[in-house]
Design a protein around this motif. Sequence first.
Motif, short mmCIF file in Angstrom:
data_model
loop_
_atom_site.label_atom_id
_atom_site.label_comp_id
_atom_site.label_asym_id
_atom_site.label_seq_id
_atom_site.Cartn_x
_atom_site.Cartn_y
_atom_site.Cartn_z
N SER A 240 0.83 -1.21 0.00
CA SER A 240 0.00 0.00 0.00
C SER A 240 0.86 1.26 0.00
O SER A 240 0.51 2.25 -0.62
N LYS A 241 2.00 1.21 0.67
CA LYS A 241 2.90 2.35 0.68
C LYS A 241 3.49 2.57 -0.71
O LYS A 241 3.56 3.70 -1.20
N VAL A 242 3.86 1.49 -1.37
CA VAL A 242 4.39 1.58 -2.74
C VAL A 242 3.32 2.11 -3.67
O VAL A 242 3.59 2.96 -4.53
N SER A 243 2.09 1.66 -3.50
CA SER A 243 0.98 2.12 -4.34
C SER A 243 0.75 3.62 -4.16
O SER A 243 0.53 4.34 -5.13
N ARG A 244 0.80 4.08 -2.92
CA ARG A 244 0.62 5.51 -2.67
C ARG A 244 1.74 6.32 -3.29
O ARG A 244 1.50 7.38 -3.86
N ILE A 245 2.95 5.83 -3.20
CA ILE A 245 4.10 6.54 -3.79
C ILE A 245 3.95 6.61 -5.31
O ILE A 245 4.16 7.67 -5.91
N ALA B 39 1.16 6.42 -7.06
CA ALA B 39 0.04 7.30 -7.38
C ALA B 39 0.45 8.76 -7.26
O ALA B 39 0.09 9.60 -8.09
N THR B 40 1.23 9.08 -6.23
CA THR B 40 1.71 10.45 -6.05
C THR B 40 2.63 10.86 -7.18
O THR B 40 2.52 11.96 -7.73
N LEU B 41 3.54 9.95 -7.56
CA LEU B 41 4.45 10.25 -8.66
C LEU B 41 3.68 10.45 -9.97
O LEU B 41 4.01 11.34 -10.76
N ALA B 42 2.66 9.64 -10.20
CA ALA B 42 1.86 9.78 -11.41
C ALA B 42 1.13 11.12 -11.42
O ALA B 42 1.09 11.82 -12.44
N ALA B 43 0.58 11.52 -10.28
CA ALA B 43 -0.13 12.79 -10.20
C ALA B 43 0.80 13.97 -10.42
O ALA B 43 0.48 14.92 -11.12
N VAL B 44 2.00 13.90 -9.82
CA VAL B 44 2.98 14.98 -9.98
C VAL B 44 3.43 15.05 -11.44
O VAL B 44 3.54 16.15 -12.01
N THR B 45 3.67 13.91 -12.06
CA THR B 45 4.10 13.89 -13.46
C THR B 45 3.02 14.48 -14.36
O THR B 45 3.31 15.30 -15.24
N MET B 46 1.77 14.08 -14.12
CA MET B 46 0.68 14.61 -14.94
C MET B 46 0.52 16.11 -14.74
O MET B 46 0.30 16.85 -15.70
N ALA B 47 0.66 16.58 -13.50
CA ALA B 47 0.54 18.01 -13.23
C ALA B 47 1.68 18.78 -13.89
O ALA B 47 1.49 19.87 -14.43
N THR B 48 2.87 18.20 -13.86
CA THR B 48 4.03 18.85 -14.47
C THR B 48 3.86 18.95 -15.98
O THR B 48 4.21 19.96 -16.60
N LEU B 49 3.31 17.93 -16.59
CA LEU B 49 3.11 17.92 -18.04
C LEU B 49 1.84 18.65 -18.46
O LEU B 49 1.58 18.80 -19.65
N GLY B 50 1.05 19.09 -17.50
CA GLY B 50 -0.18 19.81 -17.82
C GLY B 50 -1.31 18.91 -18.26
O GLY B 50 -2.21 19.34 -18.96
N LEU B 51 -1.27 17.65 -17.87
CA LEU B 51 -2.32 16.71 -18.22
C LEU B 51 -3.37 16.65 -17.12
O LEU B 51 -3.08 16.90 -15.96
N THR B 52 -4.57 16.29 -17.50
CA THR B 52 -5.62 16.09 -16.50
C THR B 52 -6.17 14.69 -16.63
O THR B 52 -6.30 14.16 -17.74
#
Length: 61
Positions: free
Chosen positions: A4-9, A11-24
Amino acid sequence: MRLSKVSRILATLAAVTMATLGLTAVQAAPASAAVSNVCYNTSQAGPFASYANQAATIWNN
């Protein structure tokens, strides 16, 4: 617990990457696609027909 900790990490990395690239992840529907009126049939609603009529009036207003 570790998974679950790996999954949260991840998910966080995916969200940060999407935000950085301007994706929604989800895009809102255009305003023209919004429903403006409700059409319904209360012929089999029995004693609940008045509630349906009131709800549709509120929605349509």
